[in-house]
Motif scaffolding. Structure first.
Motif, PDB file in Angstrom:
ATOM      1  N   LEU A  35      -9.069  15.834  54.409  1.00  0.00           N
ATOM      2  CA  LEU A  35      -9.597  16.564  55.562  1.00  0.00           C
ATOM      3  C   LEU A  35     -10.663  15.698  56.214  1.00  0.00           C
ATOM      4  N   ALA A  36     -10.426  15.337  57.465  1.00  0.00           N
ATOM      5  CA  ALA A  36     -11.441  14.575  58.206  1.00  0.00           C
ATOM      6  C   ALA A  36     -12.101  15.545  59.181  1.00  0.00           C
ATOM      7  N   GLY A  37     -11.810  15.417  60.481  1.00  0.00           N
ATOM      8  CA  GLY A  37     -12.405  16.350  61.453  1.00  0.00           C
ATOM      9  C   GLY A  37     -11.716  17.700  61.456  1.00  0.00           C
ATOM     10  N   GLY A  38     -10.530  17.725  60.884  1.00  0.00           N
ATOM     11  CA  GLY A  38      -9.799  18.990  60.788  1.00  0.00           C
ATOM     12  C   GLY A  38      -9.162  19.461  62.077  1.00  0.00           C
ATOM     13  N   HIS A  39      -9.243  18.656  63.122  1.00  0.00           N
ATOM     14  CA  HIS A  39      -8.759  19.153  64.405  1.00  0.00           C
ATOM     15  C   HIS A  39      -7.270  18.950  64.641  1.00  0.00           C
ATOM     16  N   SER A  40      -6.616  18.328  63.706  1.00  0.00           N
ATOM     17  CA  SER A  40      -5.146  18.362  63.710  1.00  0.00           C
ATOM     18  C   SER A  40      -4.664  19.202  62.537  1.00  0.00           C
ATOM     19  N   ASP A  57     -12.120  16.782  51.235  1.00  0.00           N
ATOM     20  CA  ASP A  57     -12.961  16.609  52.418  1.00  0.00           C
ATOM     21  C   ASP A  57     -13.637  15.238  52.387  1.00  0.00           C
ATOM     22  N   LEU A  58     -13.474  14.487  53.469  1.00  0.00           N
ATOM     23  CA  LEU A  58     -14.046  13.133  53.506  1.00  0.00           C
ATOM     24  C   LEU A  58     -15.438  13.093  54.121  1.00  0.00           C
ATOM     25  N   SER A  59     -15.942  14.246  54.527  1.00  0.00           N
ATOM     26  CA  SER A  59     -17.176  14.216  55.320  1.00  0.00           C
ATOM     27  C   SER A  59     -18.384  13.691  54.544  1.00  0.00           C
ATOM     28  N   GLY A  76      -9.226  15.339  74.353  1.00  0.00           N
ATOM     29  CA  GLY A  76      -9.567  16.757  74.242  1.00  0.00           C
ATOM     30  C   GLY A  76     -10.774  17.188  75.037  1.00  0.00           C
ATOM     31  N   ASP A  77     -11.607  18.018  74.406  1.00  0.00           N
ATOM     32  CA  ASP A  77     -12.800  18.568  75.030  1.00  0.00           C
ATOM     33  C   ASP A  77     -13.990  18.238  74.127  1.00  0.00           C
ATOM     34  N   PRO A  78     -15.207  18.600  74.522  1.00  0.00           N
ATOM     35  CA  PRO A  78     -16.377  18.229  73.710  1.00  0.00           C
ATOM     36  C   PRO A  78     -16.272  18.681  72.251  1.00  0.00           C
ATOM     37  N   GLY A  85     -13.272  15.534  65.764  1.00  0.00           N
ATOM     38  CA  GLY A  85     -12.141  14.664  65.435  1.00  0.00           C
ATOM     39  C   GLY A  85     -12.612  13.251  65.138  1.00  0.00           C
ATOM     40  N   THR A  86     -11.861  12.580  64.252  1.00  0.00           N
ATOM     41  CA  THR A  86     -12.250  11.228  63.837  1.00  0.00           C
ATOM     42  C   THR A  86     -11.137  10.235  64.142  1.00  0.00           C
ATOM     43  N   ILE A  87     -11.534   8.975  64.170  1.00  0.00           N
ATOM     44  CA  ILE A  87     -10.549   7.922  64.439  1.00  0.00           C
ATOM     45  C   ILE A  87      -9.557   7.829  63.284  1.00  0.00           C
ATOM     46  N   GLY A 145      -8.587  10.188  61.210  1.00  0.00           N
ATOM     47  CA  GLY A 145      -7.677  11.334  61.265  1.00  0.00           C
ATOM     48  C   GLY A 145      -6.642  11.180  62.354  1.00  0.00           C
ATOM     49  N   SER A 146      -7.083  10.679  63.487  1.00  0.00           N
ATOM     50  CA  SER A 146      -6.162  10.533  64.612  1.00  0.00           C
ATOM     51  C   SER A 146      -5.072   9.524  64.293  1.00  0.00           C
ATOM     52  N   ILE A 147      -5.492   8.418  63.708  1.00  0.00           N
ATOM     53  CA  ILE A 147      -4.524   7.348  63.428  1.00  0.00           C
ATOM     54  C   ILE A 147      -3.585   7.752  62.293  1.00  0.00           C
ATOM     55  N   ASN A 165       1.640  11.790  71.041  1.00  0.00           N
ATOM     56  CA  ASN A 165       0.908  11.863  72.307  1.00  0.00           C
ATOM     57  C   ASN A 165      -0.574  11.526  72.155  1.00  0.00           C
ATOM     58  N   ALA A 166      -0.969  11.052  70.988  1.00  0.00           N
ATOM     59  CA  ALA A 166      -2.384  10.763  70.763  1.00  0.00           C
ATOM     60  C   ALA A 166      -2.786   9.473  71.457  1.00  0.00           C
ATOM     61  N   ASP A 167      -4.077   9.350  71.690  1.00  0.00           N
ATOM     62  CA  ASP A 167      -4.591   8.207  72.439  1.00  0.00           C
ATOM     63  C   ASP A 167      -4.905   6.997  71.565  1.00  0.00           C
TER      64      ASP A 167
HETATM   65  C1  LIG Z   1      -7.700  21.169  71.462  1.00  0.00           C
HETATM   66  C2  LIG Z   1      -7.388  19.797  70.971  1.00  0.00           C
HETATM   67  C3  LIG Z   1      -7.185  18.789  71.897  1.00  0.00           C
HETATM   68  C4  LIG Z   1      -6.897  17.510  71.464  1.00  0.00           C
HETATM   69  N1  LIG Z   1      -6.708  16.542  72.413  1.00  0.00           N
HETATM   70  C5  LIG Z   1      -6.391  15.305  72.013  1.00  0.00           C
HETATM   71  C6  LIG Z   1      -6.159  14.261  72.966  1.00  0.00           C
HETATM   72  O1  LIG Z   1      -6.279  14.464  74.181  1.00  0.00           O
HETATM   73  N2  LIG Z   1      -5.830  13.040  72.495  1.00  0.00           N
HETATM   74  C7  LIG Z   1      -5.751  12.771  71.169  1.00  0.00           C
HETATM   75  O2  LIG Z   1      -5.464  11.646  70.813  1.00  0.00           O
HETATM   76  N3  LIG Z   1      -5.983  13.734  70.244  1.00  0.00           N
HETATM   77  C8  LIG Z   1      -6.291  14.983  70.636  1.00  0.00           C
HETATM   78  N4  LIG Z   1      -6.520  15.943  69.690  1.00  0.00           N
HETATM   79  C9  LIG Z   1      -6.417  15.598  68.273  1.00  0.00           C
HETATM   80  C10 LIG Z   1      -7.785  15.159  67.779  1.00  0.00           C
HETATM   81  O3  LIG Z   1      -8.092  13.898  68.280  1.00  0.00           O
HETATM   82  C11 LIG Z   1      -7.814  15.171  66.261  1.00  0.00           C
HETATM   83  O4  LIG Z   1      -9.120  15.273  65.919  1.00  0.00           O
HETATM   84  C12 LIG Z   1      -7.210  13.953  65.583  1.00  0.00           C
HETATM   85  O5  LIG Z   1      -5.879  13.768  65.956  1.00  0.00           O
HETATM   86  C13 LIG Z   1      -7.238  14.115  64.089  1.00  0.00           C
HETATM   87  O6  LIG Z   1      -8.475  13.764  63.628  1.00  0.00           O
HETATM   88  P1  LIG Z   1      -9.250  14.672  62.607  1.00  0.00           P
HETATM   89  O7  LIG Z   1     -10.413  13.873  62.212  1.00  0.00           O
HETATM   90  O8  LIG Z   1      -9.505  15.949  63.211  1.00  0.00           O
HETATM   91  O9  LIG Z   1      -8.204  14.730  61.407  1.00  0.00           O
HETATM   92  P2  LIG Z   1      -7.742  15.902  60.464  1.00  0.00           P
HETATM   93  O10 LIG Z   1      -7.190  17.021  61.263  1.00  0.00           O
HETATM   94  O11 LIG Z   1      -8.796  16.242  59.507  1.00  0.00           O
HETATM   95  O12 LIG Z   1      -6.573  15.165  59.717  1.00  0.00           O
HETATM   96  C14 LIG Z   1      -5.400  14.788  60.348  1.00  0.00           C
HETATM   97  C15 LIG Z   1      -4.443  14.132  59.359  1.00  0.00           C
HETATM   98  O13 LIG Z   1      -4.911  12.851  58.991  1.00  0.00           O
HETATM   99  C16 LIG Z   1      -5.141  12.771  57.588  1.00  0.00           C
HETATM  100  N5  LIG Z   1      -6.340  11.948  57.416  1.00  0.00           N
HETATM  101  C17 LIG Z   1      -7.564  12.227  57.936  1.00  0.00           C
HETATM  102  N6  LIG Z   1      -8.406  11.232  57.659  1.00  0.00           N
HETATM  103  C18 LIG Z   1      -7.725  10.304  56.952  1.00  0.00           C
HETATM  104  C19 LIG Z   1      -8.061   9.045  56.388  1.00  0.00           C
HETATM  105  N7  LIG Z   1      -9.278   8.541  56.514  1.00  0.00           N
HETATM  106  N8  LIG Z   1      -7.099   8.383  55.742  1.00  0.00           N
HETATM  107  C20 LIG Z   1      -5.858   8.873  55.623  1.00  0.00           C
HETATM  108  N9  LIG Z   1      -5.484  10.048  56.133  1.00  0.00           N
HETATM  109  C21 LIG Z   1      -6.410  10.755  56.800  1.00  0.00           C
HETATM  110  C22 LIG Z   1      -5.264  14.193  57.140  1.00  0.00           C
HETATM  111  O14 LIG Z   1      -4.901  14.339  55.804  1.00  0.00           O
HETATM  112  C23 LIG Z   1      -4.304  14.886  58.068  1.00  0.00           C
HETATM  113  O15 LIG Z   1      -3.005  14.770  57.621  1.00  0.00           O
HETATM  114  C24 LIG Z   1      -6.828  17.239  70.098  1.00  0.00           C
HETATM  115  C25 LIG Z   1      -7.024  18.239  69.156  1.00  0.00           C
HETATM  116  C26 LIG Z   1      -7.321  19.507  69.576  1.00  0.00           C
HETATM  117  C27 LIG Z   1      -7.559  20.575  68.569  1.00  0.00           C
END
Ligand SMILES: Cc1cc2nc3c(=O)[nH]c(=O)nc-3n(C[C@H](O)[C@H](O)[C@H](O)COP(=O)(O)OP(=O)(O)OC[C@H]3O[C@@H](n4cnc5c(N)ncnc54)[C@H](O)[C@@H]3O)c2cc1C
Lengths: 267, 787
Positions: A28-33, A50-52, A99-101, A107-109, A111-113, A119-121
């Motif tokens: 769990l990173a930012g949890g936003h996915s 949780d990695l926080s 996304g939004d603020p 969200g973290t880099i 987690g996103s990757i 469609n992620a950036d």
């Molecule tokens: C309303 C909304 C709008 C968004 N808009 C955009 C947008 O415009 N563009 C965009 O690119 N993204 C967007 N996102 C996604 C956002 O950027 C997420 O935060 C991101 O994709 C995931 O990051 P996280 O830290 O929240 O990861 P988490 O949700 O915590 O985790 C995501 C996945 O990655 C895994 N993971 C996390 N950290 C690690 C790590 N260090 N090593 C290995 N695996 C890991 C987790 O196990 C999980 O499977 C949006 C999300 C929301 C809710």
């Protein structure tokens, strides 16, 4: 959401051990996915790690000719990082457009990757800059990391710790927002280094982020929008959904690539 | 004008609690012993239910009950109804299919409730819901309204899935006028289906009190009294006096909370069966499937012009998709709220409109902000704009030429416009929008690769819904008057009880302003009570921009009575003749003397009753009134939208917006402006972003905010808002209503602007970047050939 057990390690080693110990555990990173899909009961990990609180994942550093960003750095912190803005401003724009603020502050880099949403950036920036993804085990070139929609080269017990971006002379990101989600309907990242010209596209590919070799070759001759005139990608194999046809996405790839090159030159 | 009276931009009293998180919404209410309800919903658009097995679910932890449609039927709980009878051309009544609160036998849309799980906690209810096994036999789904008549029959009562084939106007006269036309403009129009998406999702709590054998329903309703009436009289849940409906703070409705929904009925029923309070809170995904949708028309429309550009006639043929069941007021929206407005602001001698309402396997469709009037305005305002272009005329000039200029004006489609000055709002809007400077702005935009366009929408709507006799003659099952009660306390403070319901409109402020203005007391001394059937005797609720024109009129009528009574009390106190008492600025005086009594003293005397005997005068100061309007009201105005279209991507940016509206008397200009802003935002949402999309199997593929685009602040420039005023002659304060105007005016203004920019009329709503890009591509392909 279903019930799950929750662990909060403080070192990468502990986190790796927990991952190895619990089958089907999720980081769990930012949890936003992850959290949204858990709330919808589409994902049901029995264990969350949780990695926080894990040390050493939250720095943004200039190291030689690279910007190195810890996996747990929030989007907003990359967007406003002095180092990034000064040395690689195009990279700061990428999380700034996410996304939004709320999302940008959670969200973290990493987690996103790791998530590699098609469609992620960030995946476009990684591929477009030729980044190296550093994990608990090894270093993976961006070209090898993103293996398809929501899939990556990460092994089950592997944790991203850092992402290293080589500084490019000229680079820019152009994002055409999805009208509903705000993700990239199409996003194009272009960069130019002495050795390397890259054009990476997100949002359009059915298999996630990809490079456009034809564009890169044309730009290698001359790094100017005009070099791309008349060039386009084929709609075959691009996403086709209620928001945009493959044909429209293909068209946008061309338009955004030209605009990104124009932006990169202005820098 | 006083600082808090009529016309003052008073800050909203209710905002203290709303913006500090102190609002009390239905979900904030928790009842002792409360259980949580979860609906198992159909994943199929159209299917037979072969079997429902609830045994495993019943055994799950925390489960109190698992209830099905069969049990509902066995308990003789009646069907949900549509309360407005429409007759087809051939005189036959509309085909209203049975609509049980929980489906039994078959399901008719994705989201149709098939079972109700009641458990101690929501998580337990969710877990148990997964164990409810429903055996479906899928049937062919009817999704496209244009093909509904040939599709699989959904309800036994409705062959060809046809609810009614209705018409209005004189077809022969219209045909004759078309034959004499010099030019005919023809358009095919899709009025896109919208999901209302109020900020607060719907909630219902049912509570049975075995001691009194009575029921209470807390719900997110725009009209709690109508809910009580329907749930009592038609659904048979409880006698009216044994059912209390409370709609506390409600976070937006836009029409979607007018209706009586399955969940409310089911929670009441479940509470009666389990003896426990039962609470259901919709989540956002559920709301996409459970709240009535809006619009969804397919229309072919034609406008006939004479040699000088005079509109001779208009005809329209519309298919209205009402979804899987007839929602509470669904039948009236594409008929009497639509075709009656097809004259727009124009003097059109002949109009004919046919409307076929059909069933499809989709979420029921009903009134949504504007309800019928946005659809009508879109038809009329697109026709006249395109008509002007086709005839090489200036669109403003063509409108001006055809405006209704004398009042009252009888249209050929029922309505009698009472007052207006359409030229005045057009003129003012053109000045504010600097239409004169547009050509230069267009050239400047072209230099940046942008196509600039300007679009008008001179709309009219009918509000103040509505004279009871009139709507009764058109099929309404209820009268649409409003009630008010003014209770003066002994200390002179005042409580206003209204049958209207506020869910964002600011009634607690505007209604108090009217009273402050009249009684000369501070608005802090006035409170507004609404939304509880035990407190307010009866009322028809809030929708159709009716609370000002009808609700406030009822308050004014009650205030008249209060003042008359207070004068009697004052006459006794001041030992003067009643006819000599003058009431002004909160003071009673005896004409020609310096004898006076303050409002508070008179209120106190009314209650202590020391100055008069019971034979002479009743003690107390409290009066009620029912106000039945004598006509609709007709807000109208002109919106001008200016857009830049990106030639390469097709993306539209709104660069200027001007709105000049005539709402008659304005009580609070700040609140009115807010209503206009919100309305425009929703109208622009429809024009550029929003659209419910079903796939061929009847799955709602735009079922979340990831796929359904809502307007955001970034989609808008600052709005230039102005007003012109012609007072409404039919109500005491001259109010017309403002709640829907923006949503009615905006879509046509946007599409007229885009089509002006790109030189092609082939733009459907929502005009996404891709849609506009395609239209541009097509126009570009055609252009060289034409030249
Ligand atoms: C309303 C909304 C709008 C968004 N808009 C955009 C947008 O415009 N563009 C965009 O690119 N993204 C967007 N996102 C996604 C956002 O950027 C997420 O935060 C991101 O994709 C995931 O990051 P996280 O830290 O929240 O990861 P988490 O949700 O915590 O985790 C995501 C996945 O990655 C895994 N993971 C996390 N950290 C690690 C790590 N260090 N090593 C290995 N695996 C890991 C987790 O196990 C999980 O499977 C949006 C999300 C929301 C809710």
């Amino acid at each position: 959401m279903y019930a799950f057990s929750f662990h909060r390690p403080t070192t990468v080693r502990q986190a790796v051990n927990l991952l190895a110990k619990h089958e089907d555990a999720k980081l769990l990173a930012g949890g936003h996915s992850l959290i949204p899909v858990m709330k919808l009961r589409l994902a049901s990990p029995p264990v969350l790690i949780d990695l926080s609180r894990v040390e050493g994942l939250s720095a943004v550093e200039l190291k030689g000719r690279s910007i190195v960003i810890g996996a747990m750095v929030r989007h907003a912190d990359v967007a406003r990082s002095k180092e990034v803005r000064e040395h690689l401003p195009a990279l700061a724009e990428v999380p700034g457009a996410i996304g939004d603020p709320h999302v940008r502050h959670a969200g973290t880099i990493g987690g996103s990757i790791a998530n590699n949403d098609p469609n992620a950036d960030y995946p476009a920036a990684c591929l477009g800059l030729g980044a190296t993804i550093v994990t608990s085990k090894r270093k993976i070139a961006a070209d090898d990391f993103f293996t398809g929609m929501f899939s990556t080269a990460l092994e089950p017990d592997e944790i991203i710790t850092k992402v290293s971006f080589p500084i490019a002379k000229k680079a820019a990101y152009q994002k055409f927002k999805h009208p509903a989600s705000g993700f990239a309907l199409v996003g194009v990242f272009v960069s130019k280094r002495a050795s390397d010209i890259r054009v990476a596209v997100t949002g359009a590919g059915a298999n996630g982020v990809f490079r456009v070799k034809a564009f890169e070759e044309a730009l290698a001759k001359r790094f100017a929008p005009k070099s791309l005139d008349g060039l386009s990608v084929k709609p075959d194999g691009l996403n086709d959904d209620i928001h945009a046809s493959a044909e429209y996405r293909a068209h946008l790839v061309g338009v955004l690539a030209r605009r990104a090159v124009a932006d990169a030159i202005k820098r | 004008m006083s600082a808090t009276g009529i016309g003052a931009a008073v800050r909203r009293k209710e905002d203290q609690r709303f913006i500090t998180g102190k609002g009390q919404y239905t979900d904030d209410i928790s009842r002792p012993g409360e259980t949580r309800a979860l609906f198992v919903r159909s994943p199929h658009a159209h299917a037979k239910i072969k079997k429902i097995d609830t045994a495993a679910a019943q055994k799950m932890p925390g489960v109190v009950a698992v209830l099905t449609g069969e049990q509902l039927a066995a308990d003789k709980i009646g069907h949900l109804i549509c309360g407005w009878m429409i007759h087809s051309k051939d005189g036959s009544p509309m085909k209203m299919a049975p609509h049980p609160a929980i489906a039994s036998g078959k399901v008719c849309y994705v989201g149709d409730p098939v079972a109700l799980v009641v458990a101690e906690t929501l998580a337990q209810a969710k877990d148990a819901a997964e164990k409810v096994a429903v055996d479906y036999e899928p049937l062919a789904a009817v999704v496209d309204p244009a093909k509904a008549k040939a599709g699989a029959q959904i309800h036994e009562v409705a062959p060809g899935n046809t609810i009614y084939e209705w018409h209005l106007g004189d077809a022969k006269a219209v045909d004759a006028a078309f034959r004499s036309a010099r030019h005919v403009t023809k358009l095919d129009i899709v009025n896109n289906r919208l999901v209302p998406n109020a900020m607060e999702p719907r909630v219902a709590i049912g509570e049975y009190d075995a001691g009194n054998d009575s029921l209470t329903l807390w719900n997110t309703s725009q009209n709690p009294h109508v809910a009580r009436l329907v749930i009592s009289a038609f659904i048979g849940m409880a006698p009216e006096h044994k059912l209390r409906v409370i709609a506390p703070d409600v976070g937006g409705g836009f029409g979607s909370k007018i209706f009586i929904y399955p969940e409310e009925v089911a929670c009441l029923w479940a509470s009666k069966r389990t003896g426990r309070p039962v609470k259901w809170t919709s989540d956002r995904s559920e709301a996409f499937l459970a709240d009535a949708h809006g619009r969804d028309h397919l229309t072919h429309a034609e406008m006939a012009f004479g040699p000088d550009g005079k509109i001779l006639a208009l005809r329209a043929k519309t298919i209205a998709n009402l979804g899987a069941y007839m929602s509470t007021f669904s039948s009236s929206v594409p008929t009497y709220l639509y075709a009656t407005l097809l004259s727009g602001q124009y003097d059109i001698a002949h109009i004919y409109c046919e409307v076929d309402a059909v069933y499809t396997n989709t979420v029921p469709v009903d009134a949504y902000r504007g309800a019928g009037r946005p659809e009508a305005t879109f038809v009329v305002e697109r026709l006249i704009e395109v008509g002007a272009r086709e005839q090489g005329m200036d669109p403003a000039e063509l409108r001006r030429k055809n405006f209704v200029k004398s009042f009252p004006h009888q249209t050929p489609v029922i309505m009698t416009y009472d007052a207006g000055d359409y030229n005045a709002s057009l003129k003012k809007a053109m000045e504010i929008a600097d239409v004169k400077g547009f050509a230069k702005r267009r050239r400047d935009a072209a230099r940046n690769g942008k196509l600039r366009g300007l679009g008008y929408s001179t709309y009219i709507e009918a509000c103040g819904i509505a004279p009871s006799q009139a709507v009764g003659s058109l099929g309404a099952g209820v009268g649409l008057w409003e009630s008010a009660e003014v209770r003066v306390n002994p200390t002179g403070s005042v409580e206003i009880l209204t049958g209207c319901h506020a869910h964002g409109q600011g009634h607690e402020t505007t209604f108090a302003q009217v009273v402050a203005d009249r009684l000369g007391i501070p608005i802090e001394n006035i409170s507004v009570v609404h939304g509880d059937t035990d407190k307010v005797q009866f009322g028809m609720g809030t929708y159709g921009s009716r609370s000002g024109a009808v609700g406030i009129s009822a308050i004014v009528k009650a205030l008249d009575k209060v003042e008359a009574k207070a004068k009697k009390v004052a006459a006794h106190m001041l030992e003067a003749a009643e006819r000599d008492i003058v009431f002004k600025d909160g003071k009673f005086t005896v004409a020609g003397t310096d004898k006076a009594a303050a409002w508070g003293d008179v209120a106190l005397n009314a209650y202590i009753a020391h100055k008069f005997s019971g034979q002479e005068l009743e003690p107390g100061l409290k009066e009620g009134a029912f106000y039945d309007p004598t006509n609709f009201t007709f807000p109208a105005g002109c919106h001008i939208c200016e857009v830049d279209v990106d030639q390469e991507t097709g993306e539209t940016r709104i660069v200027n917006w001007t709105a000049v509206d005539d709402f008659g008397t304005v009580i609070n200009p700040m609140i009115v402006e807010g209503q206009v802003h919100g309305g425009i935002a929703q109208g622009v949402g429809q024009a550029l972003l929003e659209g419910a999309v079903y796939d061929k199997d009847g799955q709602l593929v735009s079922g979340s905010f990831m796929d359904y685009a809502m307007p955001r602040a970034e989609n808008f420039p600052p709005f230039n808002v102005g007003t012109t005023v012609t007072k409404c002659p039919s109500n005491p304060l001259g109010i017309k209503g403002c709640g829907e105007a923006g949503a009615i005016a905006a879509p046509a203004a946007v599409i007229n602007a885009i089509t002006d920019a790109i030189g092609s009329e082939e733009v459907t709503m929502p005009a996404t970047a891709q849609t506009v890009w395609r239209a541009l591509q097509k126009a570009n392909r055609l252009r060289p050939a034409a030249e």
